[in-house]
Write an enzyme that holds these catalytic residues in place. Structure first.
Site, PDB file in Angstrom:
ATOM      1  N   SER A  91      13.618  24.056  49.372  1.00  0.00           N
ATOM      2  CA  SER A  91      14.834  24.804  49.647  1.00  0.00           C
ATOM      3  C   SER A  91      15.827  24.596  48.505  1.00  0.00           C
ATOM      4  O   SER A  91      16.007  23.472  48.031  1.00  0.00           O
ATOM      5  CB  SER A  91      15.476  24.346  50.954  1.00  0.00           C
ATOM      6  OG  SER A  91      16.773  24.908  51.093  1.00  0.00           O
TER       7      SER A  91
ATOM      8  N   ASN B  54       8.766  29.464  49.265  1.00  0.00           N
ATOM      9  CA  ASN B  54      10.106  29.450  49.820  1.00  0.00           C
ATOM     10  C   ASN B  54      10.938  30.535  49.126  1.00  0.00           C
ATOM     11  O   ASN B  54      10.406  31.404  48.452  1.00  0.00           O
ATOM     12  CB  ASN B  54      10.736  28.062  49.619  1.00  0.00           C
ATOM     13  CG  ASN B  54      11.714  27.690  50.716  1.00  0.00           C
ATOM     14  OD1 ASN B  54      12.498  28.517  51.164  1.00  0.00           O
ATOM     15  ND2 ASN B  54      11.675  26.435  51.140  1.00  0.00           N
TER      16      ASN B  54
ATOM     17  N   ASN C 233      20.458  33.244  51.684  1.00  0.00           N
ATOM     18  CA  ASN C 233      21.028  32.218  52.558  1.00  0.00           C
ATOM     19  C   ASN C 233      21.305  30.950  51.765  1.00  0.00           C
ATOM     20  O   ASN C 233      20.598  30.620  50.820  1.00  0.00           O
ATOM     21  CB  ASN C 233      20.089  31.942  53.745  1.00  0.00           C
ATOM     22  CG  ASN C 233      19.150  30.778  53.497  1.00  0.00           C
ATOM     23  OD1 ASN C 233      19.516  29.611  53.671  1.00  0.00           O
ATOM     24  ND2 ASN C 233      17.921  31.083  53.051  1.00  0.00           N
TER      25      ASN C 233
ATOM     26  N   ASN D  63      19.020  24.873  48.818  1.00  0.00           N
ATOM     27  CA  ASN D  63      20.354  24.712  49.397  1.00  0.00           C
ATOM     28  C   ASN D  63      20.727  23.281  49.757  1.00  0.00           C
ATOM     29  O   ASN D  63      21.785  23.038  50.320  1.00  0.00           O
ATOM     30  CB  ASN D  63      20.478  25.611  50.633  1.00  0.00           C
ATOM     31  CG  ASN D  63      20.281  27.071  50.280  1.00  0.00           C
ATOM     32  OD1 ASN D  63      20.808  27.554  49.282  1.00  0.00           O
ATOM     33  ND2 ASN D  63      19.495  27.768  51.083  1.00  0.00           N
ATOM     34  N   THR D  64      19.860  22.330  49.458  1.00  0.00           N
ATOM     35  CA  THR D  64      20.186  20.907  49.571  1.00  0.00           C
ATOM     36  C   THR D  64      20.142  20.321  48.168  1.00  0.00           C
ATOM     37  O   THR D  64      19.090  20.346  47.522  1.00  0.00           O
ATOM     38  CB  THR D  64      19.186  20.173  50.483  1.00  0.00           C
ATOM     39  OG1 THR D  64      19.306  20.682  51.818  1.00  0.00           O
ATOM     40  CG2 THR D  64      19.455  18.674  50.491  1.00  0.00           C
TER      41      THR D  64
ATOM     42  N   LYS E 289       5.441  22.749  51.371  1.00  0.00           N
ATOM     43  CA  LYS E 289       5.972  24.083  51.068  1.00  0.00           C
ATOM     44  C   LYS E 289       6.632  24.051  49.701  1.00  0.00           C
ATOM     45  O   LYS E 289       7.496  23.208  49.437  1.00  0.00           O
ATOM     46  CB  LYS E 289       6.982  24.526  52.130  1.00  0.00           C
ATOM     47  CG  LYS E 289       7.462  25.965  51.962  1.00  0.00           C
ATOM     48  CD  LYS E 289       8.240  26.434  53.171  1.00  0.00           C
ATOM     49  CE  LYS E 289       8.606  27.916  53.056  1.00  0.00           C
ATOM     50  NZ  LYS E 289       9.273  28.411  54.281  1.00  0.00           N
TER      51      LYS E 289
ATOM     52  N   ASP F 273      14.177  29.594  63.882  1.00  0.00           N
ATOM     53  CA  ASP F 273      14.335  28.693  65.033  1.00  0.00           C
ATOM     54  C   ASP F 273      14.522  27.273  64.506  1.00  0.00           C
ATOM     55  O   ASP F 273      13.616  26.449  64.527  1.00  0.00           O
ATOM     56  CB  ASP F 273      13.111  28.796  65.941  1.00  0.00           C
ATOM     57  CG  ASP F 273      13.284  28.044  67.249  1.00  0.00           C
ATOM     58  OD1 ASP F 273      14.388  27.516  67.502  1.00  0.00           O
ATOM     59  OD2 ASP F 273      12.310  27.975  68.020  1.00  0.00           O
TER      60      ASP F 273
ATOM     61  N   PHE G  41      20.139  23.538  55.776  1.00  0.00           N
ATOM     62  CA  PHE G  41      19.475  22.751  56.819  1.00  0.00           C
ATOM     63  C   PHE G  41      20.418  22.386  57.965  1.00  0.00           C
ATOM     64  O   PHE G  41      20.486  21.229  58.402  1.00  0.00           O
ATOM     65  CB  PHE G  41      18.866  21.467  56.246  1.00  0.00           C
ATOM     66  CG  PHE G  41      17.706  21.650  55.304  1.00  0.00           C
ATOM     67  CD1 PHE G  41      17.063  22.864  55.171  1.00  0.00           C
ATOM     68  CD2 PHE G  41      17.255  20.578  54.543  1.00  0.00           C
ATOM     69  CE1 PHE G  41      15.991  23.014  54.302  1.00  0.00           C
ATOM     70  CE2 PHE G  41      16.180  20.711  53.665  1.00  0.00           C
ATOM     71  CZ  PHE G  41      15.556  21.933  53.538  1.00  0.00           C
TER      72      PHE G  41
END
Length: 351
Positions: free
Chosen positions: A182, A249, A117, A184-185, A220, A71, A121
């Site tokens: 994460s 993560n 994935n 992915n950034t 996290k 979400d 973000f």
């Protein structure tokens, strides 16, 4: 059983992100139907006092929650609570809206019960999320808000970027999470270095502490941290008086598509990091275990190892909409079978 059939014959053949968007839209629609929500919540949400957990001053109806990543824009937390999750962590939310990385960026590894994935973000930004979080709720839901760095913001301005998000969202959150893990950034995981993490967390904590109810603050971390870096983050969390650590993560240690891997392959390392953190911090701060959680055995093992709360996401993808409700029911039976008055009595028993 029915969901497994639908997944194997239909869902696994469809684009993963398209299914994700459809599911969020369907749950957002459900969130606008108060009567249906209340009926589902009555039937599926954990209600037995033996499942209740208190962490950092917040009361949770059950220990199993939904991890951040599903979400992303705080669109359907109430509906997710009605399906049986004890808490819902929304986000990751950035100060400025951004489209995320180019598609395709979400991939299933069905045989491994895993997902890769590289979403990046994608979200509408902190102001839009705050507007949704202010809506009146017709069913109870514990909402954590996970914040991250806007991609275009340079590392030197990361602290100000996180602070901007915290100012919008901390007053509306039951707890706030700083996501520096994460993959992915670009450059984000560099912020896990204690020299960069200390000023960032200090600044965000000032914002969280200044809210009317003092919003609990967690960080996290990634499973790919070296053990000594896990220890360093644990020591920093104690030094700064953080309320908790979420471990872990996604991992970049895999041979698939570029991106973070979640699900079953992450199980062993996630549990290893949890046990290391517990040995370091004891019960002085709350530990939240995520990564490779598939069934009640995993939830029970994480509780015994010292987690107060447990989170899943990929397990829900493969387990179906009633996954959380089913696990909470099984967990209640296990608590009673062991002669415990509450699930909290199991926390840290094997630590």
């Amino acid at each position: 059983m029915m969901y497994r059939l639908v997944f194997s014959q239909v869902l696994r053949r469809l684009d993963a992100e398209a299914v994700h968007r459809f599911t969020v839209s369907a749950l957002a629609l459900l969130a606008r139907l108060p009567l249906v929500k209340r009926l589902l919540h009555r039937a599926l949400a954990p209600h037995d006092p033996a499942l209740r957990v208190t962490a950092f001053g917040v009361h949770f109806p059950g220990p199993l929650g939904l991890a951040a990543g599903f979400d992303k824009d705080a669109a359907c937390a109430e509906a997710l609570s009605a399906l049986g999750f004890g808490h819902v962590e929304v986000g990751t939310i950035t100060a400025h809206g951004q489209p995320g990385n180019p598609r395709p960026r979400l991939f299933r590894l069905v045989r491994q019960h895993a997902v890769i994935n590289r979403m990046g973000f994608n979200n509408a930004g902190a102001v839009a999320a705050a507007r949704r979080l202010r809506r009146t709720r017709s069913v109870p839901v514990v909402i954590g808000v996970n914040i991250g760095k806007t991609k275009v913001v340079p590392e030197s301005e990361a602290t100000a970027d996180y602070v901007a998000s915290a100012k919008e969202l901390a007053p509306l959150a039951d707890y706030l999470v700083v996501n520096v893990s994460s993959p992915n950034t670009p450059g984000l995981r560099n912020l896990q270095a204690v020299s960069l993490l200390r000023p960032l967390l200090t600044a965000v904590k000032e914002v969280a502490d200044a809210t009317p109810r003092r919003t609990p603050l967690l960080v996290k971390i990634a499973p790919d941290l070296a053990d000594e870096d896990v220890d360093a983050v644990a020591e920093l969390a104690l030094e700064l008086g953080l309320d908790g650590i979420i471990a872990t993560n996604t991992t970049i240690k895999h041979d698939g598509e570029t991106g973070g891997l979640s699900g079953r392959p992450l199980k062993a390392r996630s549990l290893e990091v949890l046990r290391r953190l517990r040995a370091k911090v004891g019960d002085r701060i709350t530990l939240v275990s995520a990564g490779g959680v598939e069934d009640v055995d995993d939830v029970w093992e994480r509780l015994l190892a010292g987690a107060t709360l447990v989170q899943g996401y990929t397990g829900w993808v493969y387990g179906g909409p009633l996954w959380a409700a089913h696990i909470h029911r099984q967990l209640l039976r296990r608590v009673r079978r062991h002669g415990l008055k509450s699930v909290t009595e199991a926390i840290g028993r094997t630590a």
